[in-house]
Scaffold this active site. Sequence first.
Site, mmCIF file in Angstrom:
data_model
loop_
_atom_site.group_PDB
_atom_site.id
_atom_site.type_symbol
_atom_site.label_atom_id
_atom_site.label_comp_id
_atom_site.label_asym_id
_atom_site.label_seq_id
_atom_site.Cartn_x
_atom_site.Cartn_y
_atom_site.Cartn_z
ATOM 1 N N TYR A 55 0.832 -1.197 0.000
ATOM 2 C CA TYR A 55 0.000 0.000 0.000
ATOM 3 C C TYR A 55 0.870 1.252 0.000
ATOM 4 O O TYR A 55 1.840 1.375 0.739
ATOM 5 C CB TYR A 55 -0.924 0.039 1.228
ATOM 6 C CG TYR A 55 -1.675 1.344 1.332
ATOM 7 C CD1 TYR A 55 -2.747 1.612 0.481
ATOM 8 C CD2 TYR A 55 -1.287 2.332 2.230
ATOM 9 C CE1 TYR A 55 -3.423 2.821 0.541
ATOM 10 C CE2 TYR A 55 -1.951 3.548 2.300
ATOM 11 C CZ TYR A 55 -3.012 3.786 1.446
ATOM 12 O OH TYR A 55 -3.677 4.987 1.486
ATOM 13 N N HIS A 85 -5.173 15.832 -4.214
ATOM 14 C CA HIS A 85 -5.417 16.083 -2.792
ATOM 15 C C HIS A 85 -5.274 17.560 -2.415
ATOM 16 O O HIS A 85 -5.615 17.946 -1.290
ATOM 17 C CB HIS A 85 -4.473 15.240 -1.941
ATOM 18 C CG HIS A 85 -4.881 13.792 -1.844
ATOM 19 N ND1 HIS A 85 -5.155 13.025 -2.938
ATOM 20 C CD2 HIS A 85 -5.063 12.985 -0.761
ATOM 21 C CE1 HIS A 85 -5.487 11.806 -2.553
ATOM 22 N NE2 HIS A 85 -5.444 11.746 -1.237
ATOM 23 N N ASN A 197 0.868 12.925 3.827
ATOM 24 C CA ASN A 197 0.303 12.192 4.954
ATOM 25 C C ASN A 197 0.986 12.680 6.236
ATOM 26 O O ASN A 197 2.150 13.055 6.210
ATOM 27 C CB ASN A 197 0.582 10.703 4.753
ATOM 28 C CG ASN A 197 -0.511 9.805 5.300
ATOM 29 O OD1 ASN A 197 -0.271 8.640 5.529
ATOM 30 N ND2 ASN A 197 -1.694 10.320 5.513
ATOM 31 N N TYR A 281 -14.129 35.507 44.449
ATOM 32 C CA TYR A 281 -13.408 34.340 43.933
ATOM 33 C C TYR A 281 -12.395 34.703 42.851
ATOM 34 O O TYR A 281 -11.346 34.069 42.739
ATOM 35 C CB TYR A 281 -14.396 33.335 43.343
ATOM 36 C CG TYR A 281 -15.236 32.592 44.349
ATOM 37 C CD1 TYR A 281 -15.159 32.850 45.714
ATOM 38 C CD2 TYR A 281 -16.131 31.621 43.911
ATOM 39 C CE1 TYR A 281 -15.943 32.165 46.613
ATOM 40 C CE2 TYR A 281 -16.927 30.922 44.813
ATOM 41 C CZ TYR A 281 -16.831 31.203 46.163
ATOM 42 O OH TYR A 281 -17.617 30.525 47.050
ATOM 43 N N ARG A 284 -9.457 35.660 44.911
ATOM 44 C CA ARG A 284 -9.044 34.686 45.917
ATOM 45 C C ARG A 284 -8.686 33.326 45.316
ATOM 46 O O ARG A 284 -7.793 32.637 45.801
ATOM 47 C CB ARG A 284 -10.183 34.525 46.934
ATOM 48 C CG ARG A 284 -9.831 33.620 48.077
ATOM 49 C CD ARG A 284 -10.885 33.475 49.147
ATOM 50 N NE ARG A 284 -12.194 33.994 48.893
ATOM 51 C CZ ARG A 284 -13.322 33.369 49.265
ATOM 52 N NH1 ARG A 284 -13.249 32.178 49.854
ATOM 53 N NH2 ARG A 284 -14.483 33.909 49.063
ATOM 54 N N PHE A 330 -1.298 8.424 11.356
ATOM 55 C CA PHE A 330 -1.809 9.684 10.824
ATOM 56 C C PHE A 330 -3.040 10.184 11.566
ATOM 57 O O PHE A 330 -3.473 11.312 11.361
ATOM 58 C CB PHE A 330 -2.157 9.519 9.343
ATOM 59 C CG PHE A 330 -3.011 8.306 9.066
ATOM 60 C CD1 PHE A 330 -4.295 8.204 9.557
ATOM 61 C CD2 PHE A 330 -2.504 7.256 8.326
ATOM 62 C CE1 PHE A 330 -5.078 7.084 9.317
ATOM 63 C CE2 PHE A 330 -3.279 6.129 8.071
ATOM 64 C CZ PHE A 330 -4.573 6.042 8.566
ATOM 65 N N GLU A 415 -12.193 5.549 5.743
ATOM 66 C CA GLU A 415 -11.684 6.402 6.822
ATOM 67 C C GLU A 415 -12.894 6.834 7.651
ATOM 68 O O GLU A 415 -13.427 7.927 7.502
ATOM 69 C CB GLU A 415 -10.923 7.578 6.225
ATOM 70 C CG GLU A 415 -9.699 7.081 5.440
ATOM 71 C CD GLU A 415 -9.188 8.045 4.391
ATOM 72 O OE1 GLU A 415 -9.697 9.185 4.320
ATOM 73 O OE2 GLU A 415 -8.285 7.664 3.635
#
Length: 507
Positions: A55, A85, A197, A281, A284, A330, A415
Amino acid sequence: MPPTFTLRAGHLTLADLRRLEAGGVAVALDPAAHQAIDASVETVRAVIRENRTVYGVNTGFGSLARTRIADAELAELQRRLVLSHAAGTGPALSDRVVRLVLLLKANGLARGHSGVRREAIEMLLTLYGAEALPVIPAKGSVGASGDLAPLAHMTAAMIGQGEIKLAGEVMPAEAALAALALKPLALEAKEGLALLNGTQVSTALAAAALLDAERLFQAALVSGSLCVDAAAGSDVPFDPRIQAVRGQLGQIEVAKLYRTILSSSEIRQSHIDCDRVQDPYSLRCQPQVMGAALDMLRFAAGVVEREMNAVSDNPLVFADKGEILSGGNFHAEPVAMAADAAAIALSEIGSIAERRIALLTDSRMSGLPAFLVPEPGLNSGFMIAHVTAAALASENKGLSHPASVDSLPTSANQEDHVSMATWGARRLHDIADNVTAIVAIELLAAAQGVELRRPLKTSPTLEPVMAAIRKKAAFWDQDRAMAPDIEAVKGLIERGAFREASGFSLF
């Protein structure tokens, strides 16, 4: 010649990034990384020679992983991958973030588990050093399968496609490379995938935000301390015994810083025996709130620093065994959760600061003139400055909603769970900018309150802070435009002007 920072693959720290961001330092790859880099490249080439199917080397991508690609088309496969991409949108990432992306990508690839040649890694560092910055749209990554779209825009620039910003001018990438006497990179098998990637964009965004958070935390410690004196508050809540019996580390550390910053204040000594039993507060409980924020920021810094050095592309090369293994490094879930923690911490710093501004402007609570100005009524003073702080604090409530709990499946359900880390880290910059403005308003309001208590002085640590603020913004004796003062003090915070007074370092 500027000093050289030697990039030792896998050993980068946030403190290193702080130093490099200051400028004037060249970066060079440690030659010790060469052997591992070369071995990983040879492992990829061996896969091709041996006609194995792996792959990312000779297959399609994502849900197309079962499609085998002929050897003669492997280089074209990588080129088309990058171009397809490069599908980002929105405004470009800032120059400082893009520089970090280049540096972090080089650092991860130099670990020698990605099958990327030295030439590609050196090109990343050349672009970094020349401030030749690929134009990377900020939007389009879901933070799993890496930051694919933004890193594809980075990689496209390296092969002469897309745009590069050089010397402040955006130009075609090929022209910018030529100006630097660089040839477009010709991708080999697996290199395009390894370059686009990984988690480097989400990590760079988070790292840059943490650099800002350190300066912001320093300023908030100082502004909170100054508010104690402006409101004639007590330092008793910072007593070490109170912190010790709870045992929270951030709280203990922060209380000590407040004690040091406020030490020897004339204002405090003037009311040491007053009949006020307890402060609100927001005064403090500063050790408890700021201490908890510190713990979260330290957690986030630890995660981000590890990710800065991570090998987060896929598949990974293990040259010692001649193997290439597919996994999921990834997936940016660690960065997403760290960004969520940092978002909550920063928002709370702004939230409690806004409450202190409200306290100071309320004459019933502070004992000071209404809205911190002589002749209230004729003058509105800090009335609307507080409204601005409230608006920003409220905006941060929405921005700090966790990003990591969201997921949308992509790539035909291959995915099917993603991190949303890139958005989670990107929104940190909006939150930090909002909190910087809130703390700037608080510094102005607290300085005004301290001045209204003259001739008494605040502590020896805070008097120089008063002087630094007054160089940027005069005492508010009558109404004028507030925005320039806020921007001027924001600039002090962003430049780290309160580091020394705070005595604090995040990393």
